[in-house]
Design a protein around this motif. Sequence first.
Motif, PDB file in Angstrom:
ATOM      1  N   LEU A  29       0.847  -1.187   0.000  1.00 46.92           N
ATOM      2  CA  LEU A  29       0.000   0.000   0.000  1.00 46.92           C
ATOM      3  C   LEU A  29       0.878   1.231   0.000  1.00 46.92           C
ATOM      4  O   LEU A  29       1.824   1.333   0.779  1.00 46.92           O
ATOM      5  N   TYR A  30       0.566   2.149  -0.887  1.00 45.96           N
ATOM      6  CA  TYR A  30       1.223   3.448  -0.827  1.00 45.96           C
ATOM      7  C   TYR A  30       0.135   4.500  -0.660  1.00 45.96           C
ATOM      8  O   TYR A  30      -0.762   4.620  -1.487  1.00 45.96           O
ATOM      9  N   SER A  31       0.206   5.251   0.447  1.00 47.79           N
ATOM     10  CA  SER A  31      -0.798   6.282   0.693  1.00 47.79           C
ATOM     11  C   SER A  31      -0.251   7.648   0.276  1.00 47.79           C
ATOM     12  O   SER A  31       0.884   7.998   0.593  1.00 47.79           O
ATOM     13  N   GLN A  32      -1.080   8.412  -0.436  1.00 48.03           N
ATOM     14  CA  GLN A  32      -0.655   9.737  -0.910  1.00 48.03           C
ATOM     15  C   GLN A  32      -0.992  10.843   0.088  1.00 48.03           C
ATOM     16  O   GLN A  32      -0.949  12.021  -0.274  1.00 48.03           O
ATOM     17  N   VAL A  33      -1.325  10.438   1.297  1.00 47.61           N
ATOM     18  CA  VAL A  33      -1.803  11.408   2.295  1.00 47.61           C
ATOM     19  C   VAL A  33      -0.940  12.674   2.366  1.00 47.61           C
ATOM     20  O   VAL A  33      -1.440  13.791   2.333  1.00 47.61           O
ATOM     21  N   LYS A  34       0.378  12.496   2.425  1.00 42.48           N
ATOM     22  CA  LYS A  34       1.277  13.663   2.580  1.00 42.48           C
ATOM     23  C   LYS A  34       1.168  14.595   1.379  1.00 42.48           C
ATOM     24  O   LYS A  34       1.229  15.815   1.520  1.00 42.48           O
ATOM     25  N   LEU A  35       1.004  14.001   0.208  1.00 41.46           N
ATOM     26  CA  LEU A  35       0.932  14.793  -1.024  1.00 41.46           C
ATOM     27  C   LEU A  35      -0.253  15.754  -1.008  1.00 41.46           C
ATOM     28  O   LEU A  35      -0.166  16.882  -1.480  1.00 41.46           O
ATOM     29  N   HIS A  36      -1.374  15.287  -0.464  1.00 44.03           N
ATOM     30  CA  HIS A  36      -2.606  16.083  -0.502  1.00 44.03           C
ATOM     31  C   HIS A  36      -2.817  16.927   0.759  1.00 44.03           C
ATOM     32  O   HIS A  36      -3.685  17.801   0.758  1.00 44.03           O
ATOM     33  N   ALA A  37      -2.023  16.658   1.798  1.00 42.65           N
ATOM     34  CA  ALA A  37      -2.266  17.303   3.101  1.00 42.65           C
ATOM     35  C   ALA A  37      -2.266  18.830   2.993  1.00 42.65           C
ATOM     36  O   ALA A  37      -3.117  19.499   3.576  1.00 42.65           O
ATOM     37  N   ASP A  38      -1.336  19.392   2.208  1.00 46.86           N
ATOM     38  CA  ASP A  38      -1.239  20.857   2.092  1.00 46.86           C
ATOM     39  C   ASP A  38      -2.506  21.468   1.517  1.00 46.86           C
ATOM     40  O   ASP A  38      -2.769  22.647   1.708  1.00 46.86           O
ATOM     41  N   TYR A  39      -3.260  20.687   0.765  1.00 45.38           N
ATOM     42  CA  TYR A  39      -4.464  21.209   0.095  1.00 45.38           C
ATOM     43  C   TYR A  39      -5.723  20.926   0.909  1.00 45.38           C
ATOM     44  O   TYR A  39      -6.812  21.321   0.520  1.00 45.38           O
ATOM     45  N   GLY A  40      -5.603  20.165   1.977  1.00 44.95           N
ATOM     46  CA  GLY A  40      -6.753  19.863   2.827  1.00 44.95           C
ATOM     47  C   GLY A  40      -7.728  18.885   2.207  1.00 44.95           C
ATOM     48  O   GLY A  40      -8.854  18.736   2.667  1.00 44.95           O
ATOM     49  N   GLY A  41      -7.332  18.211   1.150  1.00 44.95           N
ATOM     50  CA  GLY A  41      -8.212  17.229   0.495  1.00 44.95           C
ATOM     51  C   GLY A  41      -7.506  16.667  -0.727  1.00 44.95           C
ATOM     52  O   GLY A  41      -6.423  17.158  -1.099  1.00 44.95           O
ATOM     53  N   VAL A  42      -8.098  15.664  -1.345  1.00 48.30           N
ATOM     54  CA  VAL A  42      -7.452  15.008  -2.482  1.00 48.30           C
ATOM     55  C   VAL A  42      -7.519  15.899  -3.728  1.00 48.30           C
ATOM     56  O   VAL A  42      -8.593  16.362  -4.113  1.00 48.30           O
ATOM     57  N   VAL A  43      -6.371  16.143  -4.360  1.00 47.51           N
ATOM     58  CA  VAL A  43      -6.323  16.878  -5.634  1.00 47.51           C
ATOM     59  C   VAL A  43      -6.262  15.828  -6.750  1.00 47.51           C
ATOM     60  O   VAL A  43      -5.243  15.148  -6.898  1.00 47.51           O
ATOM     61  N   PRO A  44      -7.359  15.656  -7.513  1.00 42.59           N
ATOM     62  CA  PRO A  44      -7.442  14.523  -8.448  1.00 42.59           C
ATOM     63  C   PRO A  44      -6.258  14.398  -9.405  1.00 42.59           C
ATOM     64  O   PRO A  44      -5.732  13.309  -9.596  1.00 42.59           O
ATOM     65  N   GLU A  45      -5.794  15.502  -9.977  1.00 46.11           N
ATOM     66  CA  GLU A  45      -4.713  15.415 -10.959  1.00 46.11           C
ATOM     67  C   GLU A  45      -3.411  14.932 -10.306  1.00 46.11           C
ATOM     68  O   GLU A  45      -2.683  14.120 -10.870  1.00 46.11           O
ATOM     69  N   LEU A  46      -3.151  15.429  -9.094  1.00 43.78           N
ATOM     70  CA  LEU A  46      -1.944  14.977  -8.376  1.00 43.78           C
ATOM     71  C   LEU A  46      -2.059  13.498  -8.032  1.00 43.78           C
ATOM     72  O   LEU A  46      -1.090  12.751  -8.085  1.00 43.78           O
ATOM     73  N   ALA A  47      -3.273  13.082  -7.680  1.00 46.18           N
ATOM     74  CA  ALA A  47      -3.497  11.672  -7.331  1.00 46.18           C
ATOM     75  C   ALA A  47      -3.161  10.780  -8.530  1.00 46.18           C
ATOM     76  O   ALA A  47      -2.418   9.808  -8.408  1.00 46.18           O
TER      77      ALA A  47
END
Length: 341
Positions: A29-47
């Motif tokens: 499992l790789y969680s992208q939590v850190k990547l999206h944390a700065d935005y306060g929610g999931v950014v679809p394109e970054l995901a």
Amino acid sequence: MRILGIETSCDETGIAVYDDEQGLLSHELYSQVKLHADYGGVVPELASRDHVRKIIPLIEKAMADANTTSSEIDGVAFTQGPGLVGALLVGSSVGRALAYAWDVPAVGVHHMEGHLLAPMLEESAPEFPFVALLVSGGHSMLVKVEGIGQYEVLGESIDDAAGEAFDKTAKLLGLDYPGGPLLAKLAEKGEPGHYKFPRPMTDRPGLDFSFSGLKTFAANTIRDADLSADNAEQTKANIAYAFQEAVVDTLIIKCKRALKQTGMKRLVIAGGVSANTMLREQMKNLMADLKGEVFYPSLAYCTDNGAMIAYAGMQRLKAGEIVGLSSQVKPRWPLDTLSAI
Ligand code: KG4
Ligand code: ZN
């Protein structure tokens, strides 16, 4: 029979190898939590882009951990929907390409069926029929389950999902994304009795949920509380406690109703929010009172993962449900349109 499972519907890349005789052989499992944390929610394109970066190394690792070569794989299952379209496209493209290259069938899995069947990975798996409470970041629903693919949706959220309400309230309390688990942790320090949140839609018949009002109630409570005082942390913990208590209570009331309506004695709870300790404990108490049984996945398989996709994919593969190279992803895909197997 051995299958590779791929999950990329949101912000977790999950990969697993499942064997119908030996069980789960590996999961990554790789969680992208850190990547999206700065935005306060999931950014679809970054995901989507992060899934592209991580998916192949994770597949290689899962195959190596399972001590499996491609020649031993009999099928590739991937999450076909529902979820973020770009994220789904990564798993579906890689899954179908691998299946084509390895000359094995590809199987498109419904993400919520994956959650629903996740408790089947446990040693004490539930028997059919049962009532399932699916509570994740994107969905909240009660389902009457007679067998695989025999799903009758008894009720669902008319606005926010339970996990979404946790995340939004956590954000209001100044917690990082995704706030659900952090809010639950804060609530452990909370004292009961300071705040009373409503139990939405429990005063009328029916099995639908509504959680957006709780977030508004939390916003008003936080606005009216004095968070500049010395005991601000305790106040926040008390609010977190009262919010969690209201969500859990509401879910308990609705589960009780669904069990009564269906006459069933088995309850399955799955999806990210099923990792919540207070919910698990109170559901256990409820089912002890009702002389029934409750089943949940172990914590690793409550939130998004590849194992549940591999398991559900195996069942669909055995039923001959395979998809071709021209199949489309399904960002919206009602659970009750699946076929019975
Ligand atoms: O099933 P999941 O991983 O993803 C979706 O399919 O949406 O669920 C994620 C959701 C998030 O909203 C997260 O905050 C929530 O599950 N969650 C929790 C807990 N662990 C995860 N909510 C409350 N308490 C927890 N312990
Ligand atoms: Zn999920």
